[in-house]
Design a protein around this motif. Structure first.
Motif, mmCIF file in Angstrom:
data_model
loop_
_atom_site.group_PDB
_atom_site.id
_atom_site.type_symbol
_atom_site.label_atom_id
_atom_site.label_comp_id
_atom_site.label_asym_id
_atom_site.label_seq_id
_atom_site.Cartn_x
_atom_site.Cartn_y
_atom_site.Cartn_z
ATOM 1 N N VAL A 180 21.770 -56.478 37.561
ATOM 2 C CA VAL A 180 20.919 -55.889 36.534
ATOM 3 C C VAL A 180 21.820 -55.461 35.382
ATOM 4 O O VAL A 180 22.830 -54.780 35.608
ATOM 5 C CB VAL A 180 20.141 -54.663 37.061
ATOM 6 N N VAL A 181 21.482 -55.877 34.177
ATOM 7 C CA VAL A 181 22.223 -55.476 32.989
ATOM 8 C C VAL A 181 21.294 -54.645 32.118
ATOM 9 O O VAL A 181 20.216 -55.107 31.737
ATOM 10 C CB VAL A 181 22.737 -56.695 32.192
ATOM 11 N N VAL A 250 21.141 -51.394 44.220
ATOM 12 C CA VAL A 250 20.809 -50.458 43.151
ATOM 13 C C VAL A 250 19.346 -50.651 42.795
ATOM 14 O O VAL A 250 18.892 -51.780 42.612
ATOM 15 C CB VAL A 250 21.688 -50.695 41.903
ATOM 16 N N GLU A 251 18.624 -49.542 42.717
ATOM 17 C CA GLU A 251 17.186 -49.589 42.417
ATOM 18 C C GLU A 251 16.955 -49.005 41.027
ATOM 19 O O GLU A 251 17.366 -47.882 40.726
ATOM 20 C CB GLU A 251 16.407 -48.764 43.455
ATOM 21 N N VAL A 252 16.299 -49.776 40.173
ATOM 22 C CA VAL A 252 16.000 -49.335 38.811
ATOM 23 C C VAL A 252 14.495 -49.222 38.645
ATOM 24 O O VAL A 252 13.759 -50.183 38.919
ATOM 25 C CB VAL A 252 16.569 -50.313 37.757
ATOM 26 N N THR A 253 14.041 -48.049 38.212
ATOM 27 C CA THR A 253 12.618 -47.827 37.967
ATOM 28 C C THR A 253 12.385 -47.806 36.464
ATOM 29 O O THR A 253 13.054 -47.068 35.731
ATOM 30 C CB THR A 253 12.158 -46.489 38.568
ATOM 31 N N LEU A 254 11.445 -48.620 35.997
ATOM 32 C CA LEU A 254 11.118 -48.688 34.577
ATOM 33 C C LEU A 254 9.913 -47.810 34.272
ATOM 34 O O LEU A 254 9.118 -47.496 35.164
ATOM 35 C CB LEU A 254 10.833 -50.136 34.178
ATOM 36 N N ASP A 255 9.766 -47.427 33.000
ATOM 37 C CA ASP A 255 8.676 -46.519 32.644
ATOM 38 C C ASP A 255 7.306 -47.167 32.727
ATOM 39 O O ASP A 255 6.281 -46.476 32.678
ATOM 40 C CB ASP A 255 8.898 -45.926 31.254
ATOM 41 N N VAL A 260 13.220 -52.850 39.714
ATOM 42 C CA VAL A 260 14.157 -53.967 39.763
ATOM 43 C C VAL A 260 15.253 -53.599 40.749
ATOM 44 O O VAL A 260 15.832 -52.507 40.670
ATOM 45 C CB VAL A 260 14.782 -54.260 38.379
ATOM 46 N N ARG A 261 15.551 -54.495 41.668
ATOM 47 C CA ARG A 261 16.581 -54.249 42.679
ATOM 48 C C ARG A 261 17.665 -55.311 42.557
ATOM 49 O O ARG A 261 17.379 -56.489 42.384
ATOM 50 C CB ARG A 261 15.963 -54.281 44.069
ATOM 51 N N ALA A 262 18.933 -54.885 42.662
ATOM 52 C CA ALA A 262 20.050 -55.825 42.574
ATOM 53 C C ALA A 262 21.261 -55.257 43.307
ATOM 54 O O ALA A 262 21.330 -54.060 43.602
ATOM 55 C CB ALA A 262 20.405 -56.108 41.120
ATOM 56 N N GLU A 263 22.228 -56.132 43.577
ATOM 57 C CA GLU A 263 23.449 -55.697 44.256
ATOM 58 C C GLU A 263 24.372 -54.913 43.323
ATOM 59 O O GLU A 263 25.158 -54.085 43.777
ATOM 60 C CB GLU A 263 24.211 -56.903 44.813
ATOM 61 N N MET A 264 24.287 -55.203 42.024
ATOM 62 C CA MET A 264 25.166 -54.528 41.063
ATOM 63 C C MET A 264 24.413 -54.248 39.773
ATOM 64 O O MET A 264 23.510 -55.004 39.393
ATOM 65 C CB MET A 264 26.403 -55.391 40.770
ATOM 66 N N LEU A 265 24.804 -53.141 39.112
ATOM 67 C CA LEU A 265 24.209 -52.779 37.820
ATOM 68 C C LEU A 265 25.318 -52.607 36.791
ATOM 69 O O LEU A 265 26.304 -51.900 37.031
ATOM 70 C CB LEU A 265 23.395 -51.489 37.934
ATOM 71 N N LEU A 266 25.160 -53.273 35.670
ATOM 72 C CA LEU A 266 26.074 -53.126 34.538
ATOM 73 C C LEU A 266 25.349 -52.366 33.436
ATOM 74 O O LEU A 266 24.326 -52.833 32.926
ATOM 75 C CB LEU A 266 26.528 -54.494 34.021
ATOM 76 N N PHE A 267 25.871 -51.185 33.073
ATOM 77 C CA PHE A 267 25.281 -50.425 31.974
ATOM 78 C C PHE A 267 26.056 -50.753 30.708
ATOM 79 O O PHE A 267 27.248 -50.458 30.588
ATOM 80 C CB PHE A 267 25.345 -48.925 32.258
ATOM 81 N N ALA A 268 25.390 -51.395 29.754
ATOM 82 C CA ALA A 268 26.052 -51.863 28.532
ATOM 83 C C ALA A 268 25.274 -51.450 27.290
ATOM 84 O O ALA A 268 25.159 -52.217 26.335
ATOM 85 C CB ALA A 268 26.206 -53.384 28.576
ATOM 86 N N ALA A 269 24.740 -50.229 27.322
ATOM 87 C CA ALA A 269 23.908 -49.760 26.212
ATOM 88 C C ALA A 269 24.699 -48.860 25.275
ATOM 89 O O ALA A 269 24.558 -47.641 25.277
ATOM 90 C CB ALA A 269 22.679 -49.038 26.748
#
Length: 485
Positions: A180-181, A250-255, A260-269
């Protein structure tokens, strides 16, 4: 300047600091470069420009990406691609870059000092080394070229392994099966599309409804179609509500309620100016909300005349290429040496898969300025070189003034875009017109031939200049009939 230890002290050794130091050295001035890293080159060499572009080339080579149109989507040069495979070429490239930089400094008599610099007076900095020692040095002029650091908000549970920022991403122990990016800026888009080429399941999340807004919208439309076709799940208008590190994933909840579920998350904001430890208050300098420094864009002087700033620390365009130019111009001005000004038109390159590169104005800018224009478009699949390379996508778009026929902007998406754009840059800066592309011959077969195609596409719809119009001869008056005898 003889009252000080140095004529110019440069804080930071990235592209702008590097070029400024070499320029000062060539002018035979006393110059010192201070960097807190034990290996010089800055973010550009160690975690930014060079590493990411090296990674891209490695990914495209090992995955066989460029040959898949001929041999199928399952084709790979190396069946099992591991993180070590990506890092091997990366480390070789970085070692070479640092070696070249150190040689350039030595050849131009540029002194260096490892440590963390902070201002203690208008013309003095204190440098703290890793060994715990401190030293003070003075200079007549200063250049701040500290670059940026990653933005790390509190709601993101960074752990350096499965939840990482852009600087940590290259240190991954293994290639994840899913990624997840967060943030569809330049960095996020580049890494998302690279790993999609490795057949990693990638979800790219952007809170806004659009992305890369400084790029021509038609180009972005074409780019969006390509990356979605390549497997990137692009989620626009999706703000992140919560990020949970669940160990195995990693579990990402959107508003909007989606997960979204993935093995890795890249935060590039986003990134922040690396200025917080410079103690700028000691010299009366202020920064904006992103810790960036405001400068005069012609000289790169800050509000304090003897202190300059260049590179990413001053904000847009935040390119290694423009930073190199800024450093040279700033050094010349600081050392009171006349030099050529920067060119008004520079190329912008995004090393995604596919590449994007632009120069000049976009169609939206022309519309805002009410400039009458014509558009010329060429598809790479229309060129023989495109057929040879197996290119199914790729587009070159040119914008021309209807009044002057001059080139106003060029946008390219596809293989080799960052190389091809320099033809456009030259014609723009030399005030060339659509006629240049019609009159001149391009090597055949090449992708550059797309310029000819796009030029003719526009030329055939534009008014014909008076000098090119066929002049009709006036009709001869009818001969009088011979008088009858």
């Amino acid at each position: 300047m003889s009252n000080y230890d140095y004529d110019l002290i440069i804080i930071g050794s990235g592209p702008s600091g590097r070029s400024a130091a070499i320029q000062a050295g060539k002018l035979k001035r006393r110059v010192l470069v201070i960097d807190r890293k034990d290996r010089f080159g800055g973010v550009s060499v160690h975690t930014g420009t060079i590493p990411s572009k090296t990674l891209r080339e490695t990914v495209l080579n090992l995955s066989g990406w460029r040959e898949r149109s001929f041999y199928g989507r399952s084709y790979r040069v190396k069946d099992q691609i591991r993180a070590e495979d990506l890092k091997a070429r990366l480390h070789m490239t970085l070692d070479h870059e640092v070696d070249v930089l150190e040689h350039q400094f030595n050849r131009n008599h540029v002194e260096t000092l490892d440590g963390l610099a902070r201002f203690v007076g208008p013309h003095e900095v204190e440098v703290a080394t890793d060994a715990g020692e401190t030293t003070r040095v003075t200079a007549a002029k200063f250049l701040i070229a500290t670059g940026t650091k990653t933005y790390r908000p509190d709601y993101v549970p960074f752990n350096g392994k499965t939840v990482v920022d852009g600087d940590e991403f290259l240190e991954m122990a293994e290639i994840p099966r899913s990624l997840v990016v967060i943030g569809a800026g330049v960095i996020g888009v580049e890494y998302a599309t690279m790993f999609s080429a490795l057949d990693v399941r990638v979800t790219l999340i952007e809170p806004r409804d659009t992305f890369l807004d400084f790029i021509d919208s038609r180009l972005i439309h074409d780019f969006t179609h390509q990356i979605r076709e390549n497997g990137v799940d692009l989620r626009l208008g999706s703000a992140v509500e919560k990020i949970e590190d669940a160990s195995e994933h990693v579990e990402v909840t959107l508003d909007n309620g989606r997960h979204v579920r993935a093995e890795m998350l890249l935060f590039a904001a986003g990134r922040m100016g690396a200025t917080s430890k410079l103690n700028l208050d000691a010299v009366g300098l202020e920064t904006d909300h992103r810790n960036r420094i405001k400068v005069d864009r012609k000289t790169y002087q800050t509000a304090v005349p003897h202190i300059y700033a260049t590179g990413d620390v001053i904000g847009h365009p935040s390119l290694a290429s423009t930073s190199l130019q800024q450093g040279r111009v700033a050094a010349c001005h600081a050392l009171e040496t006349p030099t050529l000004p920067e060119s008004p038109w520079y190329p912008y390159g995004i090393y995604s898969v596919p590449e994007i590169s632009t120069c000049g104005m976009s169609e939206e800018e022309l519309q805002e300025r009410n400039i009458p224009y014509e558009v010329g478009v060429a598809r790479f699949r229309e060129t023989s070189r495109g057929h040879i390379m197996g290119l199914e996508h790729g587009m070159l778009k040119m914008l021309f003034s209807l009044k002057t026929r001059r080139v106003l902007g060029v946008q390219i998406v596809g293989e080799g875009a960052t190389e091809l754009i320099h033809i456009a840059q030259a014609v723009l800066n030399l005030k060339g017109t659509v006629d240049y592309f019609v009159q001149n011959t391009f090597n055949y077969p090449t992708l550059a031939e797309a310029y000819k195609i796009a030029g003719l596409d526009a030329f055939n719809r534009m008014p014909i200049p008076e000098e090119f119009k066929v002049k009709k001869k006036p009709a001869e008056p009818a001969k009088k009939e011979a008088k009858k005898a």
